[in-house]
Design an enzyme around this catalytic site. Structure first.
Site, short mmCIF file in Angstrom:
data_model
loop_
_atom_site.label_atom_id
_atom_site.label_comp_id
_atom_site.label_asym_id
_atom_site.label_seq_id
_atom_site.Cartn_x
_atom_site.Cartn_y
_atom_site.Cartn_z
N GLY A 1 0.84 -1.20 0.00
CA GLY A 1 0.00 0.00 0.00
C GLY A 1 0.88 1.24 0.00
CG HIS B 1 2.96 2.98 13.59
ND1 HIS B 1 3.42 3.97 14.42
CD2 HIS B 1 1.64 2.81 13.92
CE1 HIS B 1 2.43 4.39 15.21
NE2 HIS B 1 1.35 3.69 14.92
CD GLU C 1 -1.42 8.58 13.30
OE1 GLU C 1 -0.49 8.56 12.48
OE2 GLU C 1 -1.93 7.54 13.76
CD GLU D 1 -3.34 32.52 1.52
OE1 GLU D 1 -4.52 32.77 1.18
OE2 GLU D 1 -2.57 33.38 1.97
N1 LIG Z 1 0.41 5.48 5.29
C1 LIG Z 1 1.58 6.00 5.67
O1 LIG Z 1 2.13 6.87 4.99
C2 LIG Z 1 2.29 5.56 6.90
C3 LIG Z 1 2.07 4.31 7.42
N2 LIG Z 1 2.88 3.82 8.42
C4 LIG Z 1 2.66 2.47 8.89
O2 LIG Z 1 2.91 1.57 7.80
C5 LIG Z 1 2.08 0.43 7.93
C6 LIG Z 1 1.28 0.23 6.65
O3 LIG Z 1 0.36 1.30 6.52
P1 LIG Z 1 -0.14 1.80 5.08
O4 LIG Z 1 0.99 1.82 4.13
O5 LIG Z 1 -0.91 3.06 5.34
O6 LIG Z 1 -1.15 0.63 4.67
P2 LIG Z 1 -2.15 0.59 3.41
O7 LIG Z 1 -3.51 0.46 3.95
O8 LIG Z 1 -1.84 1.69 2.46
O9 LIG Z 1 -1.72 -0.77 2.68
C7 LIG Z 1 -1.91 -2.01 3.26
C8 LIG Z 1 -1.38 -3.10 2.36
O10 LIG Z 1 -1.46 -4.33 3.09
C9 LIG Z 1 -2.12 -5.28 2.28
N3 LIG Z 1 -2.78 -6.27 3.11
C10 LIG Z 1 -4.00 -6.23 3.70
N4 LIG Z 1 -4.23 -7.37 4.35
C11 LIG Z 1 -3.14 -8.16 4.17
C12 LIG Z 1 -2.78 -9.47 4.56
N5 LIG Z 1 -3.62 -10.21 5.28
N6 LIG Z 1 -1.56 -9.95 4.20
C13 LIG Z 1 -0.71 -9.24 3.46
N7 LIG Z 1 -1.00 -7.98 3.03
C14 LIG Z 1 -2.20 -7.46 3.39
C15 LIG Z 1 -3.09 -4.46 1.45
O11 LIG Z 1 -3.49 -5.19 0.31
P3 LIG Z 1 -4.95 -4.99 -0.40
O12 LIG Z 1 -4.68 -4.13 -1.59
O13 LIG Z 1 -5.35 -6.36 -0.80
O14 LIG Z 1 -5.86 -4.37 0.62
C16 LIG Z 1 -2.19 -3.28 1.09
O15 LIG Z 1 -1.33 -3.61 0.04
C17 LIG Z 1 1.24 0.65 9.18
O16 LIG Z 1 1.94 0.08 10.26
C18 LIG Z 1 1.23 2.18 9.32
O17 LIG Z 1 1.01 2.63 10.64
C19 LIG Z 1 3.93 4.54 8.91
C20 LIG Z 1 4.21 5.79 8.45
C21 LIG Z 1 3.33 6.44 7.49
C1 LIG Z 2 0.56 11.55 9.78
C2 LIG Z 2 -0.03 10.20 9.51
C3 LIG Z 2 0.96 9.04 9.58
O1 LIG Z 2 1.47 8.92 10.90
C4 LIG Z 2 2.10 9.37 8.65
C5 LIG Z 2 1.87 9.57 7.20
O2 LIG Z 2 3.20 9.56 9.11
C6 LIG Z 2 0.24 7.75 9.20
O3 LIG Z 2 0.06 6.89 10.09
O4 LIG Z 2 -0.17 7.60 8.04
MG LIG Z 3 3.48 9.24 11.06
MG LIG Z 4 0.90 7.09 11.90
#
Ligand SMILES: NC(=O)C1=CN([C@@H]2O[C@H](COP(=O)(O)OP(=O)(O)OC[C@H]3O[C@@H](n4cnc5c(N)ncnc54)[C@H](OP(=O)(O)O)[C@@H]3O)[C@@H](O)[C@H]2O)C=CC1
Ligand SMILES: CC[C@](O)(C(C)=O)C(=O)O
Ligand SMILES: [Mg+2]
Ligand SMILES: [Mg+2]
Length: 337
Positions: free
Chosen positions: A27, A109, A196, A232
Protein backbone atom coordinates in the site's frame (compact mmCIF):
# COMPACT_ATOMS: atom_id res chain seq x y z
CA UNK A 1 17.78 15.44 25.91
CA UNK A 2 19.69 15.23 22.62
CA UNK A 3 18.93 12.65 19.94
CA UNK A 4 21.29 10.69 17.73
CA UNK A 5 20.90 11.55 14.03
CA UNK A 6 22.49 9.49 11.26
CA UNK A 7 23.07 10.32 7.59
CA UNK A 8 24.15 8.40 4.47
CA UNK A 9 27.82 8.55 5.52
CA UNK A 10 26.98 6.69 8.75
CA UNK A 11 25.08 3.88 6.99
CA UNK A 12 26.48 0.77 5.31
CA UNK A 13 24.17 0.00 2.37
CA UNK A 14 26.01 -3.31 1.90
CA UNK A 15 24.28 -4.73 5.01
CA UNK A 16 20.76 -4.55 3.57
CA UNK A 17 22.06 -5.51 0.10
CA UNK A 18 23.22 -8.78 1.68
CA UNK A 19 19.74 -9.68 3.00
CA UNK A 20 16.65 -11.27 1.45
CA UNK A 21 13.85 -8.83 2.24
CA UNK A 22 10.11 -9.58 2.26
CA UNK A 23 7.87 -6.52 2.23
CA UNK A 24 4.46 -7.63 3.48
CA UNK A 25 1.77 -5.33 2.05
CA UNK A 26 1.99 -3.08 -1.02
CA UNK A 27 0.00 0.00 0.00
CA UNK A 28 1.15 3.53 0.81
CA UNK A 29 4.34 2.52 2.66
CA UNK A 30 4.76 -0.95 1.14
CA UNK A 31 5.11 0.23 -2.46
CA UNK A 32 7.51 3.01 -1.43
CA UNK A 33 9.80 0.71 0.59
CA UNK A 34 9.74 -2.11 -1.96
CA UNK A 35 10.48 0.04 -5.02
CA UNK A 36 13.20 2.10 -3.32
CA UNK A 37 14.84 -1.00 -1.80
CA UNK A 38 14.88 -2.59 -5.25
CA UNK A 39 16.33 0.57 -6.80
CA UNK A 40 19.01 0.51 -4.09
CA UNK A 41 20.12 -2.97 -5.17
CA UNK A 42 18.27 -4.99 -2.50
CA UNK A 43 16.77 -8.45 -3.15
CA UNK A 44 13.05 -7.82 -2.52
CA UNK A 45 9.92 -9.95 -2.72
CA UNK A 46 6.37 -8.89 -1.83
CA UNK A 47 4.03 -10.89 0.43
CA UNK A 48 0.29 -10.54 -0.30
CA UNK A 49 -2.76 -12.82 -0.04
CA UNK A 50 -3.84 -14.60 -3.26
CA UNK A 51 -6.86 -12.32 -3.76
CA UNK A 52 -5.17 -9.01 -2.88
CA UNK A 53 -5.96 -6.09 -5.15
CA UNK A 54 -2.39 -4.84 -4.61
CA UNK A 55 -0.90 -7.84 -6.46
CA UNK A 56 -1.38 -6.39 -9.95
CA UNK A 57 0.25 -3.08 -8.98
CA UNK A 58 3.36 -4.80 -7.61
CA UNK A 59 3.60 -7.14 -10.60
CA UNK A 60 3.28 -4.21 -13.01
CA UNK A 61 6.46 -2.83 -11.42
CA UNK A 62 8.22 -6.12 -12.10
CA UNK A 63 8.33 -7.15 -8.44
CA UNK A 64 8.08 -10.82 -7.43
CA UNK A 65 4.84 -11.40 -5.54
CA UNK A 66 4.42 -14.44 -3.27
CA UNK A 67 1.89 -15.32 -0.61
CA UNK A 68 2.75 -13.78 2.75
CA UNK A 69 3.79 -17.17 4.17
CA UNK A 70 6.01 -17.96 1.15
CA UNK A 71 7.64 -14.50 1.28
CA UNK A 72 8.28 -14.83 5.03
CA UNK A 73 9.76 -18.31 4.60
CA UNK A 74 12.08 -17.23 1.79
CA UNK A 75 13.29 -13.99 3.38
CA UNK A 76 15.62 -13.32 6.29
CA UNK A 77 14.22 -9.80 6.91
CA UNK A 78 10.46 -9.38 7.04
CA UNK A 79 9.06 -5.83 6.99
CA UNK A 80 5.36 -5.72 7.96
CA UNK A 81 3.59 -2.89 6.12
CA UNK A 82 -0.05 -3.92 6.35
CA UNK A 83 -2.71 -1.99 8.29
CA UNK A 84 -1.84 -1.96 12.02
CA UNK A 85 -5.08 -3.71 13.02
CA UNK A 86 -4.38 -6.64 10.63
CA UNK A 87 -0.77 -7.25 11.66
CA UNK A 88 -1.41 -9.51 14.65
CA UNK A 89 -3.42 -12.07 12.63
CA UNK A 90 -0.97 -11.93 9.69
CA UNK A 91 1.94 -12.42 12.08
CA UNK A 92 0.34 -15.39 13.86
CA UNK A 93 -0.88 -17.13 10.73
CA UNK A 94 1.80 -16.48 8.12
CA UNK A 95 4.94 -15.02 9.68
CA UNK A 96 5.57 -16.63 13.10
CA UNK A 97 5.53 -20.21 11.70
CA UNK A 98 8.18 -19.17 9.15
CA UNK A 99 10.61 -17.31 11.43
CA UNK A 100 14.11 -18.79 11.62
CA UNK A 101 17.08 -18.17 13.90
CA UNK A 102 18.82 -14.97 12.79
CA UNK A 103 15.82 -13.50 10.96
CA UNK A 104 14.86 -9.87 11.46
CA UNK A 105 11.28 -8.70 11.94
CA UNK A 106 10.78 -5.05 10.94
CA UNK A 107 7.88 -2.60 11.39
CA UNK A 108 7.04 0.78 9.86
CA UNK A 109 5.21 1.86 13.02
CA UNK A 110 5.46 0.55 16.57
CA UNK A 111 1.76 0.00 17.36
CA UNK A 112 1.72 -3.82 17.58
CA UNK A 113 4.91 -4.10 19.65
CA UNK A 114 4.12 -1.12 21.91
CA UNK A 115 0.67 -2.45 22.81
CA UNK A 116 1.83 -6.09 23.12
CA UNK A 117 -0.31 -7.40 20.24
CA UNK A 118 2.71 -9.14 18.65
CA UNK A 119 5.26 -10.92 20.84
CA UNK A 120 8.15 -12.14 18.65
CA UNK A 121 10.43 -14.99 19.77
CA UNK A 122 13.75 -14.06 21.39
CA UNK A 123 15.90 -15.43 18.53
CA UNK A 124 14.94 -12.77 15.96
CA UNK A 125 15.98 -9.13 15.73
CA UNK A 126 13.01 -6.77 16.09
CA UNK A 127 13.44 -3.25 14.71
CA UNK A 128 11.55 -0.36 13.20
CA UNK A 129 12.13 1.97 10.26
CA UNK A 130 9.36 4.55 10.40
CA UNK A 131 9.37 7.26 7.73
CA UNK A 132 7.99 10.54 9.02
CA UNK A 133 5.77 11.13 6.02
CA UNK A 134 3.11 9.55 3.80
CA UNK A 135 4.31 6.61 1.71
CA UNK A 136 3.64 8.23 -1.67
CA UNK A 137 5.91 11.12 -0.70
CA UNK A 138 8.54 8.73 0.66
CA UNK A 139 8.73 7.25 -2.84
CA UNK A 140 8.49 10.59 -4.67
CA UNK A 141 11.30 12.11 -2.60
CA UNK A 142 13.50 9.05 -3.21
CA UNK A 143 12.97 9.27 -6.98
CA UNK A 144 13.79 13.02 -6.84
CA UNK A 145 17.10 12.22 -5.13
CA UNK A 146 15.84 13.44 -1.74
CA UNK A 147 14.45 11.62 1.28
CA UNK A 148 11.88 11.68 4.07
CA UNK A 149 13.42 11.57 7.57
CA UNK A 150 13.00 8.23 9.34
CA UNK A 151 12.95 7.04 12.92
CA UNK A 152 14.71 3.77 13.75
CA UNK A 153 14.30 1.71 16.92
CA UNK A 154 15.48 -1.66 18.15
CA UNK A 155 13.31 -3.79 20.43
CA UNK A 156 15.30 -7.07 20.33
CA UNK A 157 18.90 -7.50 19.23
CA UNK A 158 20.08 -11.12 19.47
CA UNK A 159 22.39 -10.59 16.46
CA UNK A 160 24.01 -7.51 17.97
CA UNK A 161 23.61 -5.83 14.55
CA UNK A 162 19.96 -4.75 14.57
CA UNK A 163 20.68 -1.01 14.68
CA UNK A 164 23.17 -1.13 11.79
CA UNK A 165 20.65 -3.21 9.83
CA UNK A 166 17.82 -0.73 10.50
CA UNK A 167 20.05 2.21 9.52
CA UNK A 168 21.08 0.42 6.33
CA UNK A 169 17.41 -0.24 5.47
CA UNK A 170 16.51 3.40 6.19
CA UNK A 171 19.33 4.56 3.89
CA UNK A 172 18.08 2.27 1.11
CA UNK A 173 14.67 4.00 1.11
CA UNK A 174 16.24 7.47 1.11
CA UNK A 175 15.78 8.28 4.80
CA UNK A 176 19.47 8.88 5.54
CA UNK A 177 19.60 11.62 2.88
CA UNK A 178 17.31 13.61 5.20
CA UNK A 179 18.29 12.23 8.63
CA UNK A 180 17.57 9.07 10.62
CA UNK A 181 16.83 9.54 14.32
CA UNK A 182 17.21 6.78 16.89
CA UNK A 183 14.21 6.31 19.16
CA UNK A 184 12.23 3.57 20.93
CA UNK A 185 9.08 1.72 19.90
CA UNK A 186 7.25 3.45 22.76
CA UNK A 187 8.32 6.97 21.80
CA UNK A 188 7.63 6.50 18.08
CA UNK A 189 4.20 4.98 18.65
CA UNK A 190 2.97 7.51 21.19
CA UNK A 191 4.29 10.60 19.38
CA UNK A 192 3.15 9.38 15.96
CA UNK A 193 -0.39 8.71 17.21
CA UNK A 194 -0.49 12.05 19.02
CA UNK A 195 0.83 13.97 16.00
CA UNK A 196 -1.67 12.47 13.57
CA UNK A 197 -4.65 12.79 15.95
CA UNK A 198 -4.11 16.19 17.55
CA UNK A 199 -2.22 18.21 14.93
CA UNK A 200 -1.38 16.80 11.50
CA UNK A 201 -4.60 15.02 10.51
CA UNK A 202 -7.30 15.35 13.20
CA UNK A 203 -6.43 18.86 14.37
CA UNK A 204 -5.68 20.27 10.91
CA UNK A 205 -8.77 18.73 9.23
CA UNK A 206 -11.11 19.94 11.97
CA UNK A 207 -9.55 23.43 11.88
CA UNK A 208 -9.92 23.69 8.09
CA UNK A 209 -13.53 22.41 8.12
CA UNK A 210 -14.49 24.75 10.97
CA UNK A 211 -12.94 27.75 9.17
CA UNK A 212 -14.75 26.84 5.93
CA UNK A 213 -18.07 26.43 7.81
CA UNK A 214 -17.73 29.78 9.58
CA UNK A 215 -17.04 31.67 6.34
CA UNK A 216 -19.75 29.96 4.23
CA UNK A 217 -22.36 30.16 7.02
CA UNK A 218 -21.62 33.91 7.13
CA UNK A 219 -22.50 34.11 3.40
CA UNK A 220 -19.07 34.15 1.78
CA UNK A 221 -18.52 32.20 -1.47
CA UNK A 222 -17.40 28.58 -0.88
CA UNK A 223 -14.72 28.98 -3.56
CA UNK A 224 -13.17 31.92 -1.73
CA UNK A 225 -13.48 30.11 1.61
CA UNK A 226 -11.72 27.06 0.08
CA UNK A 227 -8.76 29.10 -1.16
CA UNK A 228 -8.53 30.94 2.13
CA UNK A 229 -8.55 28.02 4.59
CA UNK A 230 -7.31 25.01 2.60
CA UNK A 231 -5.38 25.86 -0.56
CA UNK A 232 -3.34 28.63 1.03
CA UNK A 233 -2.62 26.46 4.08
CA UNK A 234 -0.05 24.55 2.02
CA UNK A 235 1.71 27.77 1.07
CA UNK A 236 1.84 28.88 4.70
CA UNK A 237 3.00 25.42 5.89
CA UNK A 238 5.68 25.40 3.15
CA UNK A 239 7.16 28.52 4.76
CA UNK A 240 7.03 26.92 8.23
CA UNK A 241 8.71 23.81 6.77
CA UNK A 242 11.49 25.93 5.25
CA UNK A 243 12.22 28.13 8.23
CA UNK A 244 9.86 27.53 11.11
CA UNK A 245 6.99 29.69 12.31
CA UNK A 246 9.37 32.67 12.45
CA UNK A 247 10.10 32.35 8.69
CA UNK A 248 6.40 32.23 7.94
CA UNK A 249 5.78 35.31 10.08
CA UNK A 250 8.64 37.14 8.31
CA UNK A 251 6.98 36.54 4.94
CA UNK A 252 3.37 37.44 5.75
CA UNK A 253 2.13 41.03 6.13
CA UNK A 254 2.36 42.74 9.50
CA UNK A 255 -1.44 42.87 9.50
CA UNK A 256 -1.54 39.06 9.21
CA UNK A 257 1.19 38.70 11.81
CA UNK A 258 -0.62 40.89 14.33
CA UNK A 259 -3.82 38.89 13.71
CA UNK A 260 -1.86 35.64 14.07
CA UNK A 261 -0.30 36.71 17.39
CA UNK A 262 -3.48 38.10 18.95
CA UNK A 263 -6.20 35.82 17.47
CA UNK A 264 -4.38 32.47 17.23
CA UNK A 265 -4.44 31.94 21.00
CA UNK A 266 -8.22 32.71 20.97
CA UNK A 267 -8.71 29.75 18.61
CA UNK A 268 -6.29 27.34 20.27
CA UNK A 269 -7.31 28.16 23.84
CA UNK A 270 -5.95 26.59 27.07
CA UNK A 271 -9.01 24.32 26.89
CA UNK A 272 -7.84 23.00 23.50
CA UNK A 273 -4.45 22.23 25.06
CA UNK A 274 -6.24 20.33 27.86
CA UNK A 275 -8.10 18.33 25.18
CA UNK A 276 -4.75 17.52 23.57
CA UNK A 277 -3.42 16.31 26.92
CA UNK A 278 -6.46 14.04 27.33
CA UNK A 279 -5.83 12.59 23.86
CA UNK A 280 -2.18 11.94 24.80
CA UNK A 281 -3.25 10.16 28.02
CA UNK A 282 -5.57 7.87 26.02
CA UNK A 283 -2.61 6.99 23.78
CA UNK A 284 -0.25 6.41 26.70
CA UNK A 285 -2.62 4.26 28.76
CA UNK A 286 -3.73 2.13 25.78
CA UNK A 287 -7.35 3.40 25.66
CA UNK A 288 -7.06 4.50 22.02
CA UNK A 289 -5.35 1.27 20.92
CA UNK A 290 -8.04 -0.87 22.61
CA UNK A 291 -10.84 1.23 21.10
CA UNK A 292 -9.34 1.03 17.58
CA UNK A 293 -8.66 -2.72 17.71
CA UNK A 294 -12.23 -3.35 18.97
CA UNK A 295 -13.69 -1.04 16.29
CA UNK A 296 -11.78 -3.03 13.64
CA UNK A 297 -12.90 -6.40 15.07
CA UNK A 298 -16.51 -5.22 14.90
CA UNK A 299 -16.21 -4.35 11.19
CA UNK A 300 -15.42 -0.63 11.68
CA UNK A 301 -19.04 0.67 11.92
CA UNK A 302 -18.14 4.01 13.51
CA UNK A 303 -15.11 4.50 11.24
CA UNK A 304 -17.27 3.95 8.13
CA UNK A 305 -19.94 6.38 9.38
CA UNK A 306 -17.42 9.12 10.18
CA UNK A 307 -15.54 8.55 6.90
CA UNK A 308 -18.77 8.96 4.92
CA UNK A 309 -19.71 12.12 6.82
CA UNK A 310 -16.24 13.60 6.17
CA UNK A 311 -16.49 12.83 2.45
CA UNK A 312 -19.84 14.65 2.31
CA UNK A 313 -18.54 17.87 3.91
CA UNK A 314 -19.22 20.71 1.43
CA UNK A 315 -15.52 21.65 1.28
CA UNK A 316 -14.87 18.40 -0.64
CA UNK A 317 -17.26 19.28 -3.49
CA UNK A 318 -15.92 22.83 -3.73
CA UNK A 319 -12.35 21.50 -3.70
CA UNK A 320 -13.03 18.91 -6.43
CA UNK A 321 -14.45 21.61 -8.67
CA UNK A 322 -11.59 24.06 -8.09
CA UNK A 323 -8.80 21.50 -8.33
CA UNK A 324 -10.23 20.44 -11.69
CA UNK A 325 -9.41 23.97 -12.90
CA UNK A 326 -5.92 24.04 -11.44
CA UNK A 327 -3.82 22.32 -14.07
CA UNK A 328 -0.62 23.36 -12.25
CA UNK A 329 -1.45 21.41 -9.09
CA UNK A 330 0.59 18.19 -9.14
CA UNK A 331 -1.68 15.22 -8.35
CA UNK A 332 0.35 12.05 -8.86
CA UNK A 333 -1.65 10.04 -6.27
CA UNK A 334 -4.46 8.72 -8.42
CA UNK A 335 -6.62 7.04 -5.78
CA UNK A 336 -8.10 10.35 -4.58
CA UNK A 337 -10.07 12.95 -6.54
N1 LIG B 1 0.41 5.48 5.29
C1 LIG B 1 1.58 6.00 5.67
O1 LIG B 1 2.13 6.87 4.99
C2 LIG B 1 2.29 5.56 6.90
C3 LIG B 1 2.07 4.31 7.42
N2 LIG B 1 2.88 3.82 8.42
C4 LIG B 1 2.66 2.47 8.89
O2 LIG B 1 2.91 1.57 7.80
C5 LIG B 1 2.08 0.43 7.93
C6 LIG B 1 1.28 0.23 6.65
O3 LIG B 1 0.36 1.30 6.52
P1 LIG B 1 -0.14 1.80 5.08
O4 LIG B 1 0.99 1.82 4.13
O5 LIG B 1 -0.91 3.06 5.34
O6 LIG B 1 -1.15 0.63 4.67
P2 LIG B 1 -2.15 0.59 3.41
O7 LIG B 1 -3.51 0.46 3.95
O8 LIG B 1 -1.84 1.69 2.46
O9 LIG B 1 -1.72 -0.77 2.68
C7 LIG B 1 -1.91 -2.01 3.26
C8 LIG B 1 -1.38 -3.10 2.36
O10 LIG B 1 -1.46 -4.33 3.09
C9 LIG B 1 -2.12 -5.28 2.28
N3 LIG B 1 -2.78 -6.27 3.11
C10 LIG B 1 -4.00 -6.23 3.70
N4 LIG B 1 -4.23 -7.37 4.35
C11 LIG B 1 -3.14 -8.16 4.17
C12 LIG B 1 -2.78 -9.47 4.56
N5 LIG B 1 -3.62 -10.21 5.28
N6 LIG B 1 -1.56 -9.95 4.20
C13 LIG B 1 -0.71 -9.24 3.46
N7 LIG B 1 -1.00 -7.98 3.03
C14 LIG B 1 -2.20 -7.46 3.39
C15 LIG B 1 -3.09 -4.46 1.45
O11 LIG B 1 -3.49 -5.19 0.31
P3 LIG B 1 -4.95 -4.99 -0.40
O12 LIG B 1 -4.68 -4.13 -1.59
O13 LIG B 1 -5.35 -6.36 -0.80
O14 LIG B 1 -5.86 -4.37 0.62
C16 LIG B 1 -2.19 -3.28 1.09
O15 LIG B 1 -1.33 -3.61 0.04
C17 LIG B 1 1.24 0.65 9.18
O16 LIG B 1 1.94 0.08 10.26
C18 LIG B 1 1.23 2.18 9.32
O17 LIG B 1 1.01 2.63 10.64
C19 LIG B 1 3.93 4.54 8.91
C20 LIG B 1 4.21 5.79 8.45
C21 LIG B 1 3.33 6.44 7.49
C1 LIG C 1 0.56 11.55 9.78
C2 LIG C 1 -0.03 10.20 9.51
C3 LIG C 1 0.96 9.04 9.58
O1 LIG C 1 1.47 8.92 10.90
C4 LIG C 1 2.10 9.37 8.65
C5 LIG C 1 1.87 9.57 7.20
O2 LIG C 1 3.20 9.56 9.11
C6 LIG C 1 0.24 7.75 9.20
O3 LIG C 1 0.06 6.89 10.09
O4 LIG C 1 -0.17 7.60 8.04
MG1 LIG D 1 3.48 9.24 11.06
MG1 LIG E 1 0.90 7.09 11.90
Amino acid sequence: MSVEIFYDADADLGIIQGRKVAVIGYGSQGHAHALSLRDSGVDVRIGLPEGSKSRAKAEEEGLRVLTTAEAAAEADLIMILTPDTKQRAIYEQDIAPNLKDGDALFFGHGFNIRYGLIKPPANVDVAMVAPKGPGHLVRRQFVDGKGVPCLIAVEQDPSGNAQALALSYAAAIGGARAGVIKTTFREETETDLFGEQAVLCGGASALVQAGFDVLTEAGYAPEIAYFEVLHELKLIVDLMYEGGIARMRYSISDTAEYGDLTRGPRVITPEVKENMKAILREIQDGTFAKEWVTEDEQGRPNFAKLQAAGAKHPIEETGRKLRGLMSWVDRPITETA
